[in-house]
Design a protein around this motif. Structure first.
Motif, mmCIF file in Angstrom:
data_model
loop_
_atom_site.group_PDB
_atom_site.id
_atom_site.type_symbol
_atom_site.label_atom_id
_atom_site.label_comp_id
_atom_site.label_asym_id
_atom_site.label_seq_id
_atom_site.Cartn_x
_atom_site.Cartn_y
_atom_site.Cartn_z
ATOM 1 N N THR A 191 1.943 -13.288 66.695
ATOM 2 C CA THR A 191 1.285 -13.605 65.426
ATOM 3 C C THR A 191 -0.124 -14.141 65.659
ATOM 4 N N ALA A 192 -0.324 -14.831 66.796
ATOM 5 C CA ALA A 192 -1.670 -15.315 67.121
ATOM 6 C C ALA A 192 -2.615 -14.143 67.366
ATOM 7 N N TYR A 193 -2.142 -13.119 68.080
ATOM 8 C CA TYR A 193 -2.959 -11.921 68.299
ATOM 9 C C TYR A 193 -3.206 -11.188 66.980
ATOM 10 N N GLU A 194 -2.205 -11.182 66.113
ATOM 11 C CA GLU A 194 -2.358 -10.513 64.810
ATOM 12 C C GLU A 194 -3.447 -11.204 63.996
ATOM 13 N N THR A 195 -3.484 -12.549 64.064
ATOM 14 C CA THR A 195 -4.510 -13.306 63.357
ATOM 15 C C THR A 195 -5.897 -12.968 63.900
ATOM 16 N N LEU A 196 -6.024 -12.937 65.222
ATOM 17 C CA LEU A 196 -7.310 -12.623 65.842
ATOM 18 C C LEU A 196 -7.784 -11.224 65.475
ATOM 19 N N LYS A 197 -6.872 -10.261 65.483
ATOM 20 C CA LYS A 197 -7.257 -8.864 65.287
ATOM 21 C C LYS A 197 -7.410 -8.504 63.811
ATOM 22 N N SER A 198 -6.572 -9.082 62.944
ATOM 23 C CA SER A 198 -6.583 -8.679 61.540
ATOM 24 C C SER A 198 -7.402 -9.630 60.671
ATOM 25 N N ARG A 199 -7.037 -10.897 60.660
ATOM 26 C CA ARG A 199 -7.710 -11.845 59.759
ATOM 27 C C ARG A 199 -9.101 -12.233 60.254
ATOM 28 N N LEU A 200 -9.236 -12.362 61.579
ATOM 29 C CA LEU A 200 -10.544 -12.727 62.136
ATOM 30 C C LEU A 200 -11.330 -11.515 62.618
ATOM 31 N N GLN A 201 -10.736 -10.334 62.534
ATOM 32 C CA GLN A 201 -11.425 -9.068 62.860
ATOM 33 C C GLN A 201 -12.099 -9.109 64.236
ATOM 34 N N LEU A 202 -11.342 -9.529 65.234
ATOM 35 C CA LEU A 202 -11.880 -9.641 66.590
ATOM 36 C C LEU A 202 -12.463 -8.326 67.097
ATOM 37 N N GLU A 203 -11.853 -7.205 66.707
ATOM 38 C CA GLU A 203 -12.297 -5.900 67.193
ATOM 39 C C GLU A 203 -13.454 -5.310 66.387
ATOM 40 N N ASN A 204 -13.863 -6.001 65.345
ATOM 41 C CA ASN A 204 -14.976 -5.536 64.520
ATOM 42 C C ASN A 204 -16.275 -6.083 65.112
ATOM 43 N N PHE A 205 -16.669 -5.522 66.243
ATOM 44 C CA PHE A 205 -17.808 -6.048 66.993
ATOM 45 C C PHE A 205 -19.133 -5.796 66.277
ATOM 46 N N THR A 206 -20.091 -6.700 66.507
ATOM 47 C CA THR A 206 -21.399 -6.577 65.881
ATOM 48 C C THR A 206 -22.364 -5.746 66.716
ATOM 49 N N GLY A 207 -21.958 -5.325 67.891
ATOM 50 C CA GLY A 207 -22.805 -4.499 68.756
ATOM 51 C C GLY A 207 -21.960 -3.806 69.811
ATOM 52 N N THR A 208 -22.637 -3.120 70.728
ATOM 53 C CA THR A 208 -21.920 -2.385 71.769
ATOM 54 C C THR A 208 -22.237 -2.876 73.181
ATOM 55 N N LYS A 209 -23.275 -3.700 73.346
ATOM 56 C CA LYS A 209 -23.619 -4.217 74.665
ATOM 57 C C LYS A 209 -22.600 -5.277 75.101
ATOM 58 N N PRO A 210 -22.316 -5.351 76.419
ATOM 59 C CA PRO A 210 -21.321 -6.324 76.906
ATOM 60 C C PRO A 210 -21.583 -7.754 76.448
ATOM 61 N N ILE A 211 -22.830 -8.187 76.457
ATOM 62 C CA ILE A 211 -23.135 -9.569 76.068
ATOM 63 C C ILE A 211 -22.820 -9.817 74.595
ATOM 64 N N LEU A 212 -22.992 -8.796 73.755
ATOM 65 C CA LEU A 212 -22.658 -8.937 72.333
ATOM 66 C C LEU A 212 -21.152 -8.950 72.121
ATOM 67 N N LEU A 213 -20.438 -8.138 72.894
ATOM 68 C CA LEU A 213 -18.983 -8.125 72.801
ATOM 69 C C LEU A 213 -18.415 -9.488 73.201
ATOM 70 N N LEU A 214 -18.914 -10.040 74.310
ATOM 71 C CA LEU A 214 -18.455 -11.354 74.764
ATOM 72 C C LEU A 214 -18.798 -12.433 73.751
ATOM 73 N N GLN A 215 -19.982 -12.341 73.163
ATOM 74 C CA GLN A 215 -20.398 -13.304 72.146
ATOM 75 C C GLN A 215 -19.427 -13.282 70.970
ATOM 76 N N ASP A 216 -19.065 -12.091 70.511
ATOM 77 C CA ASP A 216 -18.128 -11.963 69.391
ATOM 78 C C ASP A 216 -16.750 -12.513 69.758
ATOM 79 N N ILE A 217 -16.286 -12.199 70.972
ATOM 80 C CA ILE A 217 -14.955 -12.644 71.404
ATOM 81 C C ILE A 217 -14.898 -14.163 71.488
ATOM 82 N N TYR A 218 -15.883 -14.772 72.160
ATOM 83 C CA TYR A 218 -15.872 -16.224 72.340
ATOM 84 C C TYR A 218 -16.015 -16.964 71.007
#
Length: 217
Positions: free
Chosen positions: A89-116
């Motif tokens: 359920t914690a992963y579901e919250t991250l992926k669905s409610r917090l849209q973890l996979e909806n990244f704001t860019g494609t560069k590695p530093i932007l992906l890490l920024q979004d994840i953190y």
């Protein structure tokens, strides 16, 4: 999944038994040319323990594990499966409610920024909810149902207002803003209704988030 190792699942005679998994060409082809593929060819087959457990809704779930029966018996495997649900359920919250996979860019530093930043927000929401629910349990003892804080609304409040706290330089004002967020979150209550279940959506779903239309937050 129910479609994985279907032949082996259908061959189960007991609810807890060791099953031979043949590593034939169809299973190796996805790993062709990799160290894993070479190892699979070398082994030819592996043994997996399959445990068939009865769920509360009356259906059966087959679990595959390398834990031996001497380490964990059938009922303990079922209990372990149930205990991991909080992680799911914690992963579901991250992926669905917090849209973890909806990244704001494609560069590695932007992906890490979004994840953190998303995980930081998730941890902060959980801390606030935990404190608010402890306070609620002390105050509200006569309700028909035990109450909990609405997580989805809490995430929305924090996502909208957290930026103002981070930008505020005055410590006193920062504390006032945080207290206001805490009070707003504490007001959004939902009852906990035991034994309520929802049908799970199965099957492969398309990607939720377009790579050409990004969120602003």
């Amino acid at each position: 999944k129910s479609s994985d190792y279907k032949k082996e699942q259908n061959s189960l005679i007991e609810k807890d038994q060791l099953v031979k998994i043949k590593l034939d060409k169809s299973r190796i082809r996805h790993y062709e040319g990799t160290p894993d593929g070479e190892r699979m060819k070398e082994l030819g087959e592996i043994s997996l323990r399959m445990v068939k457990i009865l769920l509360e809704n009356g259906s059966f779930e087959v679990l595959a594990t390398n834990l031996s029966q001497t380490e964990f018996h059938t009922e303990e495997i079922k209990e372990l499966y149930h205990m991991r649900w909080g992680i799911e359920t914690a992963y579901e919250t991250l992926k669905s409610r917090l849209q973890l996979e909806n990244f704001t860019g494609t560069k590695p530093i932007l992906l890490l920024q979004d994840i953190y930043s998303t995980i930081y927000l998730s941890n902060l929401v959980e801390d606030i909810i935990l404190d608010a629910e402890r306070e609620l349990d002390q105050k509200e003892a006569n309700r028909k149902h035990k109450m909990m804080i609405n997580q989805t609304v809490s995430i929305g409040i924090l996502k909208n207002d957290l930026i103002y706290i981070l930008l505020e330089t005055d410590g006193q004002k920062k504390n006032m803003l945080f207290q206001q967020i805490y009070e707003d979150i504490s007001k959004n209550l939902v009852p906990i209704r035991p034994d309520r279940h929802y049908t799970r959506t199965k099957g492969q779903l398309a990607g939720k988030y377009s790579n050409t239309h990004k969120r602003a937050y």
